[in-house]
Design a protein around this motif. Structure first.
Motif, mmCIF file in Angstrom:
data_model
loop_
_atom_site.group_PDB
_atom_site.id
_atom_site.type_symbol
_atom_site.label_atom_id
_atom_site.label_comp_id
_atom_site.label_asym_id
_atom_site.label_seq_id
_atom_site.Cartn_x
_atom_site.Cartn_y
_atom_site.Cartn_z
ATOM 1 N N GLY A 178 0.820 -1.210 0.000
ATOM 2 C CA GLY A 178 0.000 0.000 0.000
ATOM 3 C C GLY A 178 0.850 1.254 0.000
ATOM 4 N N ALA A 179 1.880 1.275 0.843
ATOM 5 C CA ALA A 179 2.771 2.446 0.903
ATOM 6 C C ALA A 179 3.517 2.619 -0.415
ATOM 7 N N LEU A 180 3.976 1.518 -0.998
ATOM 8 C CA LEU A 180 4.694 1.606 -2.269
ATOM 9 C C LEU A 180 3.758 1.986 -3.411
ATOM 10 N N ARG A 181 2.520 1.526 -3.342
ATOM 11 C CA ARG A 181 1.531 1.889 -4.360
ATOM 12 C C ARG A 181 1.298 3.403 -4.359
ATOM 13 N N VAL A 182 1.204 3.981 -3.186
ATOM 14 C CA VAL A 182 1.052 5.445 -3.084
ATOM 15 C C VAL A 182 2.315 6.126 -3.619
ATOM 16 N N LEU A 183 3.478 5.621 -3.234
ATOM 17 C CA LEU A 183 4.740 6.194 -3.689
ATOM 18 C C LEU A 183 4.855 6.102 -5.217
ATOM 19 N N CYS A 184 4.392 4.996 -5.796
ATOM 20 C CA CYS A 184 4.468 4.806 -7.243
ATOM 21 C C CYS A 184 3.588 5.793 -8.013
ATOM 22 N N ARG A 185 2.600 6.336 -7.383
ATOM 23 C CA ARG A 185 1.750 7.338 -8.047
ATOM 24 C C ARG A 185 2.504 8.645 -8.259
ATOM 25 N N ASN A 186 3.588 8.816 -7.548
ATOM 26 C CA ASN A 186 4.380 10.027 -7.683
ATOM 27 C C ASN A 186 5.260 9.905 -8.928
ATOM 28 N N GLY A 187 5.170 10.889 -9.814
ATOM 29 C CA GLY A 187 5.926 10.867 -11.060
ATOM 30 C C GLY A 187 7.428 10.847 -10.856
ATOM 31 N N VAL A 188 7.906 11.548 -9.833
ATOM 32 C CA VAL A 188 9.348 11.559 -9.571
ATOM 33 C C VAL A 188 9.808 10.159 -9.168
ATOM 34 N N PHE A 189 9.046 9.490 -8.303
ATOM 35 C CA PHE A 189 9.431 8.146 -7.903
ATOM 36 C C PHE A 189 9.383 7.200 -9.100
ATOM 37 N N ALA A 190 8.334 7.291 -9.924
ATOM 38 C CA ALA A 190 8.241 6.423 -11.100
ATOM 39 C C ALA A 190 9.449 6.638 -12.016
ATOM 40 N N THR A 191 9.864 7.878 -12.189
ATOM 41 C CA THR A 191 11.044 8.174 -12.998
ATOM 42 C C THR A 191 12.292 7.579 -12.354
ATOM 43 N N TYR A 192 12.426 7.776 -11.057
ATOM 44 C CA TYR A 192 13.566 7.200 -10.322
ATOM 45 C C TYR A 192 13.608 5.689 -10.534
ATOM 46 N N TRP A 193 12.480 5.027 -10.387
ATOM 47 C CA TRP A 193 12.441 3.565 -10.479
ATOM 48 C C TRP A 193 12.841 3.101 -11.877
ATOM 49 N N ARG A 194 12.337 3.775 -12.871
ATOM 50 C CA ARG A 194 12.656 3.380 -14.247
ATOM 51 C C ARG A 194 14.127 3.669 -14.585
ATOM 52 N N ARG A 195 14.659 4.744 -14.054
ATOM 53 C CA ARG A 195 16.050 5.101 -14.359
ATOM 54 C C ARG A 195 17.055 4.229 -13.605
ATOM 55 N N THR A 196 16.613 3.557 -12.567
ATOM 56 C CA THR A 196 17.538 2.724 -11.775
ATOM 57 C C THR A 196 17.297 1.229 -11.977
ATOM 58 N N VAL A 197 16.658 0.846 -13.056
ATOM 59 C CA VAL A 197 16.342 -0.561 -13.300
ATOM 60 C C VAL A 197 17.606 -1.434 -13.313
ATOM 61 N N GLU A 198 18.723 -0.890 -13.829
ATOM 62 C CA GLU A 198 19.960 -1.683 -13.877
ATOM 63 C C GLU A 198 20.458 -2.033 -12.474
ATOM 64 N N HIS A 199 20.142 -1.196 -11.524
ATOM 65 C CA HIS A 199 20.601 -1.445 -10.151
ATOM 66 C C HIS A 199 19.972 -2.708 -9.568
ATOM 67 N N ARG A 200 18.835 -3.083 -10.078
ATOM 68 C CA ARG A 200 18.104 -4.222 -9.522
ATOM 69 C C ARG A 200 18.296 -5.508 -10.320
ATOM 70 N N LEU A 201 19.011 -5.449 -11.419
ATOM 71 C CA LEU A 201 19.156 -6.628 -12.281
ATOM 72 C C LEU A 201 19.867 -7.788 -11.597
ATOM 73 N N SER A 202 20.773 -7.497 -10.697
ATOM 74 C CA SER A 202 21.538 -8.572 -10.052
ATOM 75 C C SER A 202 20.890 -9.093 -8.777
ATOM 76 N N LEU A 203 19.731 -8.559 -8.416
ATOM 77 C CA LEU A 203 19.065 -9.042 -7.200
ATOM 78 C C LEU A 203 18.536 -10.454 -7.416
ATOM 79 N N PRO A 204 18.819 -11.360 -6.507
ATOM 80 C CA PRO A 204 18.224 -12.702 -6.619
ATOM 81 C C PRO A 204 16.699 -12.602 -6.522
ATOM 82 N N ASP A 205 16.004 -13.368 -7.366
ATOM 83 C CA ASP A 205 14.544 -13.313 -7.389
ATOM 84 C C ASP A 205 13.911 -13.650 -6.050
ATOM 85 N N ASP A 206 14.563 -14.552 -5.303
ATOM 86 C CA ASP A 206 13.977 -15.000 -4.046
ATOM 87 C C ASP A 206 14.399 -14.146 -2.846
#
Length: 187
Positions: free
Chosen positions: A124-152
């Motif tokens: 719920g908190a992340l859903r609210v945060l995701c509605r923010n355009g700045v956060f959505a931009t941040y998340w999309r621009r940092t996608v490479e940072h999360r590529l090495s995270l183990p799925d589990d």
């Protein structure tokens, strides 16, 4: 003259019974004491486990405070912001926004990790945060940072959940409040 010893001497049997009773009492007392010691030991191990968990949560909070302090200084000082940011082609103001978006995300994750949020509250908190355009931009621009995270891993599951929320918002921004992912479906 030889002394006769009866085959069954009542006084000796009584003593043996009394000695047996004493032995049984000692055995049960020892057993009860042992059982009590085992219960105390198990309770102590349980308490130590809880103490270790509490220390872990306290360490997470202390680490978060340290990182947040660094982020706050970087947000206030563009020269420091350039050190913490890995994103290129940002103005000083945009860089500070990206750092603050990261700070907000990390704070929500910490709340989950220390038990202040359950999975639904985190989403719920992340859903609210995701509605923010700045956060959505941040998340999309940092996608490479999360590529090495183990799925589990926890971070991997949370990242998948945020990706799903942003995807849902892209598809139907008017239904942002509808909770979609359970903890099981995200990992």
């Amino acid at each position: 003259m030889a002394t006769q010893t009866p085959a069954v001497d009542c006084s000796r049997i009584g003593s043996a019974v009394e000695a047996g009773r004493g032995l049984m009492r000692a055995l049960f007392t020892w057993g009860a004491g042992r059982r009590r010691r085992q219960e105390l030991l198990l309770a102590l191990v349980d308490q130590l486990g809880r103490l270790a968990e509490e220390m872990h949560r306290a360490n997470l909070i202390q680490f978060h405070q340290m990182i947040t302090g660094q982020l706050d200084r970087a947000i206030d000082d563009p020269a420091l912001a350039a050190v913490l940011s890995t994103l290129d082609d940002l103005s000083d103001g945009e860089r500070r926004q990206m750092l603050f978006a990261n700070r907000e995300y990390a704070t929500n994750v910490l709340a989950y990790r220390v038990g202040m949020y359950d999975w639904g509250e985190l989403l719920g908190a992340l859903r609210v945060l995701c509605r923010n355009g700045v956060f959505a931009t941040y998340w999309r621009r940092t996608v490479e940072h999360r590529l090495s995270l183990p799925d589990d891993s926890l971070e991997g599951r949370i990242a998948k959940a945020v990706d799903a929320v942003l995807e849902e918002l892209d598809e139907d921004p008017d239904e942002w409040w509808v909770v979609g992912l359970s903890e099981e479906s995200s990992g």
